[in-house]
Motif scaffolding. Sequence first.
Motif, short mmCIF file in Angstrom:
data_model
loop_
_atom_site.label_atom_id
_atom_site.label_comp_id
_atom_site.label_asym_id
_atom_site.label_seq_id
_atom_site.Cartn_x
_atom_site.Cartn_y
_atom_site.Cartn_z
N GLY A 53 34.35 10.99 45.61
CA GLY A 53 34.41 12.44 45.78
C GLY A 53 35.69 12.89 46.44
O GLY A 53 36.73 12.24 46.35
N THR A 54 35.61 14.01 47.14
CA THR A 54 36.80 14.57 47.77
C THR A 54 36.42 15.30 49.04
O THR A 54 35.24 15.57 49.30
CB THR A 54 37.54 15.52 46.81
N TRP A 55 37.41 15.60 49.83
CA TRP A 55 37.22 16.42 51.04
C TRP A 55 37.63 17.86 50.79
O TRP A 55 37.20 18.76 51.50
CB TRP A 55 38.03 15.84 52.20
N LEU A 56 38.43 18.10 49.74
CA LEU A 56 38.91 19.44 49.43
C LEU A 56 39.17 19.52 47.94
O LEU A 56 39.89 18.68 47.39
CB LEU A 56 40.18 19.75 50.23
N ALA A 57 38.58 20.50 47.28
CA ALA A 57 38.74 20.69 45.83
C ALA A 57 39.20 22.11 45.55
O ALA A 57 38.72 23.06 46.17
CB ALA A 57 37.43 20.40 45.10
N VAL A 58 40.10 22.23 44.59
CA VAL A 58 40.63 23.53 44.18
C VAL A 58 40.34 23.74 42.71
O VAL A 58 40.52 22.84 41.89
CB VAL A 58 42.15 23.60 44.45
N ASN A 59 39.87 24.95 42.39
CA ASN A 59 39.62 25.36 41.02
C ASN A 59 40.62 26.45 40.68
O ASN A 59 40.39 27.63 40.97
CB ASN A 59 38.19 25.87 40.88
N PRO A 60 41.77 26.10 40.09
CA PRO A 60 42.82 27.11 39.88
C PRO A 60 42.41 28.19 38.90
O PRO A 60 42.86 29.34 39.02
CB PRO A 60 44.00 26.28 39.35
N ALA A 61 41.56 27.89 37.93
CA ALA A 61 41.16 28.91 36.96
C ALA A 61 40.31 29.98 37.61
O ALA A 61 40.42 31.18 37.27
CB ALA A 61 40.40 28.25 35.81
N ALA A 62 39.45 29.59 38.54
CA ALA A 62 38.57 30.54 39.22
C ALA A 62 39.14 31.02 40.55
O ALA A 62 38.52 31.84 41.22
CB ALA A 62 37.20 29.91 39.46
N HIS A 63 40.32 30.49 40.95
CA HIS A 63 40.91 30.81 42.25
C HIS A 63 39.88 30.57 43.36
O HIS A 63 39.57 31.45 44.16
CB HIS A 63 41.43 32.25 42.29
N ARG A 64 39.38 29.33 43.40
CA ARG A 64 38.29 29.00 44.30
C ARG A 64 38.58 27.67 45.01
O ARG A 64 39.16 26.75 44.42
CB ARG A 64 36.98 28.90 43.54
#
Length: 259
Positions: A53-64
């Motif tokens: 998994g991850t500690w921080l995830a970014v969704n650039p399409a949803a700006h989330r």
Amino acid sequence: MCTCLLSFDPDSPVPVLAVGVRDEYADRAWDPPAAHWPDSPGLIGGRDRLAGGTWLAVNPAAHRLGVVLNGCGIAAPAEGRLSRGDLPLRAAEHGDLGPLDPARFDPFHLICAEPGKVRLWTWTGLDLTDRWLDPGVHLVVNTGLDATCPGPSSIPEAALEGIRARLAHFRPLLESTPRPNPADDAPTSSAWGPWLPLADGASLPFDDPRALLHRHTTDDGRTFGTTSVSLVALSPETTRYDFSATPGTPTAWTRILPT
């Protein structure tokens, strides 16, 4: 002890600014931010090789943005326990947790941020709370929002004192530092301007009790401390993500998004 510094101003051109500080054992292997998850190809983040998994995830399409921190409370039973590293992926992809049995996770704090709203879940092993954060400056640590420490804590008193000292030092710094408006194509230093020294630790040495970035040797001889720092800016039009795998080194920043 991980930390997330967050500034939320819905009236700003860039409403969400976040500094995500990851603290972990130095020998725990991880991969730098990329699209590591075939089932969620739109998500970008560093990948923990041990649990996937991850500690921080970014969704650039949803700006989330999704960020998880270990919490205080009662650990999940070993049988059936799930990794908390799945939680930022859920938050970044869907904007909520979806169907979830929190009892299968150890205690956590999970932030889900978008340009118009910021949400924080806290699980203590007994209770799951869900709140929307007001505009302003917020500091989330392992003992909760502004170190309010919901749930029983097994954190040593010396570590708790360090957390309190960190918040007391960095809150006024964050509140008094002008908010940047990171440009898409600017270098990290100019995009983040006065926030970059904060993300680099505000010139405090690793062994200072107030330090945002720290490192020490544990009783069993392992090195524990800050292994990476992320800077994320969310606006309705774009997402900016800068990353340092050498915390405290001003020249070590890499722009991950936009590509």
